[in-house]
Design a protein around this motif. Structure first.
Motif, PDB file in Angstrom:
ATOM      1  N   ARG A 493     -28.371 -34.293  -5.476  1.00 28.69           N
ATOM      2  CA  ARG A 493     -26.913 -34.417  -5.478  1.00 28.69           C
ATOM      3  C   ARG A 493     -26.381 -34.535  -6.914  1.00 28.69           C
ATOM      4  O   ARG A 493     -27.040 -35.089  -7.778  1.00 28.69           O
ATOM      5  CB  ARG A 493     -26.491 -35.639  -4.654  1.00 28.69           C
ATOM      6  N   ARG A 494     -25.151 -34.050  -7.099  1.00 30.57           N
ATOM      7  CA  ARG A 494     -24.532 -34.041  -8.427  1.00 30.57           C
ATOM      8  C   ARG A 494     -23.162 -34.705  -8.343  1.00 30.57           C
ATOM      9  O   ARG A 494     -22.154 -34.022  -8.186  1.00 30.57           O
ATOM     10  CB  ARG A 494     -24.421 -32.605  -8.945  1.00 30.57           C
ATOM     11  N   PRO A 495     -23.105 -36.037  -8.476  1.00 29.33           N
ATOM     12  CA  PRO A 495     -21.843 -36.733  -8.213  1.00 29.33           C
ATOM     13  C   PRO A 495     -20.822 -36.693  -9.340  1.00 29.33           C
ATOM     14  O   PRO A 495     -19.664 -37.061  -9.126  1.00 29.33           O
ATOM     15  CB  PRO A 495     -22.299 -38.178  -7.964  1.00 29.33           C
ATOM     16  N   PHE A 496     -21.204 -36.244 -10.562  1.00 28.32           N
ATOM     17  CA  PHE A 496     -20.221 -36.278 -11.658  1.00 28.32           C
ATOM     18  C   PHE A 496     -20.628 -35.277 -12.749  1.00 28.32           C
ATOM     19  O   PHE A 496     -21.763 -34.804 -12.804  1.00 28.32           O
ATOM     20  CB  PHE A 496     -20.115 -37.687 -12.256  1.00 28.32           C
ATOM     21  N   ILE A 620     -31.376 -43.517 -21.774  1.00 28.53           N
ATOM     22  CA  ILE A 620     -31.072 -42.676 -20.622  1.00 28.53           C
ATOM     23  C   ILE A 620     -31.184 -43.422 -19.298  1.00 28.53           C
ATOM     24  O   ILE A 620     -30.359 -43.228 -18.398  1.00 28.53           O
ATOM     25  CB  ILE A 620     -31.994 -41.419 -20.611  1.00 28.53           C
ATOM     26  N   ASP A 621     -32.180 -44.296 -19.142  1.00 30.92           N
ATOM     27  CA  ASP A 621     -32.312 -45.000 -17.864  1.00 30.92           C
ATOM     28  C   ASP A 621     -31.173 -45.995 -17.662  1.00 30.92           C
ATOM     29  O   ASP A 621     -30.651 -46.147 -16.548  1.00 30.92           O
ATOM     30  CB  ASP A 621     -33.668 -45.686 -17.744  1.00 30.92           C
ATOM     31  N   ALA A 622     -30.749 -46.670 -18.751  1.00 30.33           N
ATOM     32  CA  ALA A 622     -29.600 -47.571 -18.647  1.00 30.33           C
ATOM     33  C   ALA A 622     -28.324 -46.777 -18.372  1.00 30.33           C
ATOM     34  O   ALA A 622     -27.464 -47.213 -17.590  1.00 30.33           O
ATOM     35  CB  ALA A 622     -29.452 -48.381 -19.930  1.00 30.33           C
ATOM     36  N   LEU A 623     -28.219 -45.607 -18.984  1.00 32.07           N
ATOM     37  CA  LEU A 623     -27.044 -44.757 -18.749  1.00 32.07           C
ATOM     38  C   LEU A 623     -26.983 -44.333 -17.279  1.00 32.07           C
ATOM     39  O   LEU A 623     -25.909 -44.300 -16.667  1.00 32.07           O
ATOM     40  CB  LEU A 623     -27.114 -43.532 -19.663  1.00 32.07           C
ATOM     41  N   ASN A 673     -22.913 -31.271 -22.599  1.00 39.51           N
ATOM     42  CA  ASN A 673     -21.490 -31.363 -22.282  1.00 39.51           C
ATOM     43  C   ASN A 673     -21.134 -30.451 -21.114  1.00 39.51           C
ATOM     44  O   ASN A 673     -21.484 -29.269 -21.088  1.00 39.51           O
ATOM     45  CB  ASN A 673     -20.670 -30.954 -23.522  1.00 39.51           C
ATOM     46  N   GLY A 674     -20.457 -31.005 -20.111  1.00 39.48           N
ATOM     47  CA  GLY A 674     -20.035 -30.232 -18.950  1.00 39.48           C
ATOM     48  C   GLY A 674     -21.072 -30.107 -17.857  1.00 39.48           C
ATOM     49  O   GLY A 674     -20.822 -29.453 -16.835  1.00 39.48           O
ATOM     50  N   LEU A 675     -22.246 -30.740 -18.033  1.00 37.14           N
ATOM     51  CA  LEU A 675     -23.324 -30.633 -17.045  1.00 37.14           C
ATOM     52  C   LEU A 675     -22.983 -31.432 -15.790  1.00 37.14           C
ATOM     53  O   LEU A 675     -22.649 -32.607 -15.875  1.00 37.14           O
ATOM     54  CB  LEU A 675     -24.626 -31.166 -17.647  1.00 37.14           C
ATOM     55  N   TRP A 681     -32.266 -34.404 -12.482  1.00 38.56           N
ATOM     56  CA  TRP A 681     -32.174 -34.144 -13.928  1.00 38.56           C
ATOM     57  C   TRP A 681     -32.415 -35.426 -14.710  1.00 38.56           C
ATOM     58  O   TRP A 681     -33.108 -35.421 -15.726  1.00 38.56           O
ATOM     59  CB  TRP A 681     -30.794 -33.573 -14.266  1.00 38.56           C
ATOM     60  N   VAL A 682     -31.851 -36.544 -14.222  1.00 41.77           N
ATOM     61  CA  VAL A 682     -32.024 -37.818 -14.912  1.00 41.77           C
ATOM     62  C   VAL A 682     -33.504 -38.210 -14.943  1.00 41.77           C
ATOM     63  O   VAL A 682     -34.016 -38.683 -15.967  1.00 41.77           O
ATOM     64  CB  VAL A 682     -31.196 -38.928 -14.223  1.00 41.77           C
ATOM     65  N   ARG A 683     -34.202 -37.986 -13.844  1.00 39.38           N
ATOM     66  CA  ARG A 683     -35.623 -38.335 -13.811  1.00 39.38           C
ATOM     67  C   ARG A 683     -36.409 -37.507 -14.835  1.00 39.38           C
ATOM     68  O   ARG A 683     -37.261 -38.043 -15.557  1.00 39.38           O
ATOM     69  CB  ARG A 683     -36.194 -38.124 -12.408  1.00 39.38           C
TER      70      ARG A 683
END
Length: 815
Positions: A493-496, A620-623, A673-675, A681-683
């Motif tokens: 899922r891509r929530p933002f 990145i994990d905190a983000l 930017n814009g992704l 992706w975060v993982r």
């Protein structure tokens, strides 16, 4: 007065005078209470796990409960209790040693450890004081004889016959010629030597062998037996205290305590399922799984907690466990999880413990009592006593479900508090769920790596939850053999959308290091515009000072708008909890607009969601944790955006001599930017950022071995609830000290001298005040307690007005 030949065990002062309970009566009540505990399904699972015949466990634990107080059948103790005195210099638990050893040897009874009643004797000796290397050493009258009463022998035979009849076990029989005179001829010093050199030497031989499996087995068996004894003894004693007022005679016999009241609802699993619209595939898989070691990967807002509960409740229904423990990253997450589970399973089923949970229980008790009576009828002493009781229950995992922090869990394994061994015994029947296991600093992760290893040796079921668990952690913590479950649908899922900004959200005015923080005019205008448009916006910055500066700037633009809130870690506990409750109420009611300015405390705290988020750069994990509060659980961005700002300073994400963590720059380089961002992706991004990360050595293995039996006492292991001594599992970036704001004291008088008004402040504030003669801190005593008061201006809206303090000395980190 008591009868001349009655042997007394318990004493309570009532409005009608002193009330006693006889030694046989209390002994029988303790055995009765044990019978309730042995029905816990986790007990049978423990026996299967360690190959102990259930019949043998019932016999030896019943006998330990029957005889635990028989050191009271002595003249010194009876003289003291008849006079209404305690006798700490004549510890009856120690005095029982020769009787315990002789009973086992004469009757040739089974034991938990080979070659004699090692663990049975140690459980009795330590049922009032934790087992540690200095236990009972230095007694003021070491040569005092035990002086057992002559009626001990016939009373002991009667007690054994009673227990043999109760259990239907012919091994428990009268002997008739018990060596009471020999027991009475020993002195206290001989008992201490037997305890430390004979029993302690046997235990030391096991731990010194280097056999981790044998060490863990020894610890498990001892702590489990101790937990049965202590819980049964406490429940029997509480029942006597509550029933004493109604006794028509001065000495009561057996009073037959009722079963313990805490139960997990029989339909608990159905309740969890009913709380969900339907089960996602990964939730269904976990609901049908009985694997004892599981790693769960799922993003925020996808029902990880419910999935973990379904797994644990399946183990409970199958008789593999008797309780559930949820280990959380922070105190705030623990409070929120307790409330969530209490609504789902009932408040009687759910306990809570962490370093400040007493204050949370105070609030809960106040709310409960206020619903029952008028405000004028509320009794603060009753509230405090009830909160103290609830805190004890939570600290020792006594309810079917307990929410705690990983810190408290770790301290349970290393004598980190007074009754840690009892609590560890109770954990032997638990399934443990670790939330957001990736979230901790490297020191804590190293300790958790070793904790998972110990849990595997103990064969305690556990499940690790994470949204962004990097591969290095799976490898370092040796989680490859665990059952891995992923929410593949949720990870896609891509929530933002991701949007990177060119300038920092806040910078020092005029470029000076000591000046005030000034927000970006453009960002400030966007936030004000979003508020006017009715958006729910969260702004997450990395330090308290920057949060305060941005909040003040926004307030200057918006005026006295109601739904503008500043939240960080430096508020008094009461004010912070009020803010959290207000925020949740606004969101639950759907009130708009809303603007929250917060530090990273919201990364793993409240189950909340916003329309737009501004965040300063962080690893990145905190983000990802922060972003879990943006458009929570959605499948598509639908215009929702995470704006990430570069930072003017890297604090608190530094190492060594305040050098930025390399993960900051790596994270910035990965941001596109814009992704439209997915957790998949975060993982992958986490793996790239932390590709060379490793975990160092941990203190847990060494200290666990030392604390197997004996070892350091709890006051050697830690200074306080929040500060370790021999053991410090967290990397403390900014050491703090609790103070009472003088503003609270001026407003509330001595009522402000209450733990709920304690606020944590950096230790460097105190040092700066002392060096420069600022006089910002002073002691204030009331009764036996002295509080440290801080004169720095404070208000519940922003906290301490700390901008006047400037920067700390080199080596300190801003938070």
């Amino acid at each position: 007065m008591t009868g001349g030949h009655t042997v007394l065990a318990k004493l309570v002062t009532t409005s009608d005078g002193l009330r006693y309970q006889s030694l046989p009566g209390h002994s029988q009540d303790t055995v009765t209470a044990l019978g309730y505990l042995l029905k816990d399904p986790g007990v049978a699972a423990f026996c299967r796990r360690w190959g102990i015949p259930a019949r043998d466990l019932e016999l030896l634990s019943s006998l330990v409960c029957l005889l635990h107080d028989w050191g009271k059948a002595t003249r010194p103790f009876q003289q003291a209790i008849a006079q209404g005195r305690h006798s700490p210099d004549f510890p009856h638990a120690l005095v029982a040693l020769p009787l315990i050893v002789d009973v086992w040897q004469r009757l040739r009874l089974p034991t938990l450890w080979p070659d004699g009643p090692l663990l049975e004797a140690l459980a009795v000796v330590s049922h009032h004081s934790g087992l540690y290397s200095g236990l009972y050493k230095g007694l003021p009258r070491p040569n005092e004889r035990l002086r057992y009463l002559p009626q001990t022998a016939p009373l002991l035979d009667e007690a054994l016959a009673w227990l043999g009849n109760r259990l239907g076990d012919s091994r428990l029989r009268p002997v008739g010629d018990w060596p009471v005179d020999r027991w009475g001829s020993y002195n206290l010093d001989q008992c201490v030597n037997f305890l430390h050199y004979r029993l302690g030497g046997t235990a030391a031989g096991v731990t010194a062998s280097g056999d981790d499996a044998a060490t863990v087995r020894l610890k498990c068996l001892y702590s489990f037996l101790l937990s049965l004894l202590k819980r049964a003894d406490q429940w029997a004693s509480q029942h006597f205290e509550s029933a004493a007022t109604g006794l028509a005679v001065s000495v009561g016999e057996s009073l037959t305590p009722p079963p313990m009241p805490w139960r997990l609802p029989q339909d608990a699993r159905q309740r969890v399922k009913a709380s969900l619209p339907s089960l996602y595939p990964y939730q269904q898989k976990l609901a049908e799984m009985d694997s004892p070691q599981v790693v769960l990967m799922a993003p925020c807002g996808r029902g990880k907690t419910e999935a973990a509960l379904l797994w644990a409740l399946r183990l409970w229904e199958e008789g593999q466990i008797g309780r559930i423990v949820l280990a959380m990253p922070t105190q705030v997450t623990s409070n929120a999880m307790r409330q969530r589970l209490a609504e789902l399973l009932g408040s009687d089923a759910v306990g809570l413990y962490h370093g400040r949970s007493y204050m949370e229980h105070r609030e809960l008790q106040r709310l409960s009592l206020s619903q029952e009576r008028e405000a004028d009828d509320l009794d603060p002493a009753e509230e405090r006593e009830a909160a103290k009781s609830e805190n004890y229950i939570g600290e020792h995992f006594l309810r079917p479900v307990t929410v705690t922090t990983v810190d408290h869990l770790l301290y349970t394994f290393v004598h980190g508090y007074r009754q840690a061994d009892m609590a560890l015994g109770i954990l032997q029947t638990a399934a443990i769920v670790f939330d957001e296991v990736h979230y901790y600093d490297r020191r804590m992760l190293a300790e958790l790596r070793e904790l998972f290893r110990i849990l595997r040796l103990m064969r305690v079921p556990h499940l690790l939850m994470s949204g962004t668990l990097p591969s290095f952690l799976i490898s370092e913590a040796r989680l490859g053999d665990y059952e891995h479950v992923s929410d593949e649908e949720g990870l896609g899922r891509r929530p933002f959308y991701l949007h990177t900004r060119d300038e920092p959200l806040l910078q020092k005015a005029e470029g000076g290091d000591g000046g005030p923080w000034a927000p970006s005019p453009r960002a400030l205008a966007e936030l004000v515009h979003g508020y006017r448009e009715g958006l729910v916006q969260f702004v997450v910055v990395n330090t308290v000072g920057r949060a305060q500066a941005l909040y003040r700037a926004l307030k200057g633009q918006l005026g006295r708008e109601e739904r503008l809130l500043c939240l960080h870690s430096r508020f008094a506990y009461q004010h912070r909890r009020e803010k959290e409750k207000r925020l949740l109420e606004w969101l639950e009611r759907g009130e708009r607009p809303l603007l929250l300015v917060a530090t990273q405390i919201i990364e793993v705290s409240l189950n909340i969601s916003c329309d737009r988020m501004f965040s300063e750069l962080c690893p990145i994990d905190a983000l990802a944790q922060r972003a879990g509060r943006l458009h929570r659980g959605a499948a598509k961005p639908d215009g929702h955006r995470l704006d990430i700002f570069p930072v003017a300073g890297p604090e608190p994400y530094v190492e060594g001599r305040n050098q930025p963590l390399p993960y900051m720059e790596r994270t910035w380089q990965l941001l596109q930017n814009g992704l439209p961002v997915s957790y998949g992706w975060v993982r992958e991004a986490c793996d790239r950022v932390y590709h060379d990360a490793t975990l160092g050595l941990a203190d847990l293995p060494r200290l666990f071995r030392e604390c197997t039996l004996f070892g350091p006492n709890h006051d050697e292991v830690r200074f306080s609830e929040d500060q370790g001594k021999l053991y410090r599992p967290r990397q403390i970036v900014m050491p703090t000290i609790d103070v009472i704001p003088e503003a609270v004291l001026e407003e509330r008088g001595d009522e402000g001298l209450d733990p709920i008004y304690l606020a944590p402040v950096p230790v460097w504030w105190v040092g700066k005040s002392n060096r420069e003669g600022l006089g910002l801190f002073y002691p204030h005593s009331r009764g036996s307690r002295t509080w440290l008061v801080c004169r720095l201006p404070y208000d519940p809206e922003v906290g301490f007005h700390e901008e006047a303090l400037g920067q700390p000395l080199p080596g300190y980190v801003l938070d």
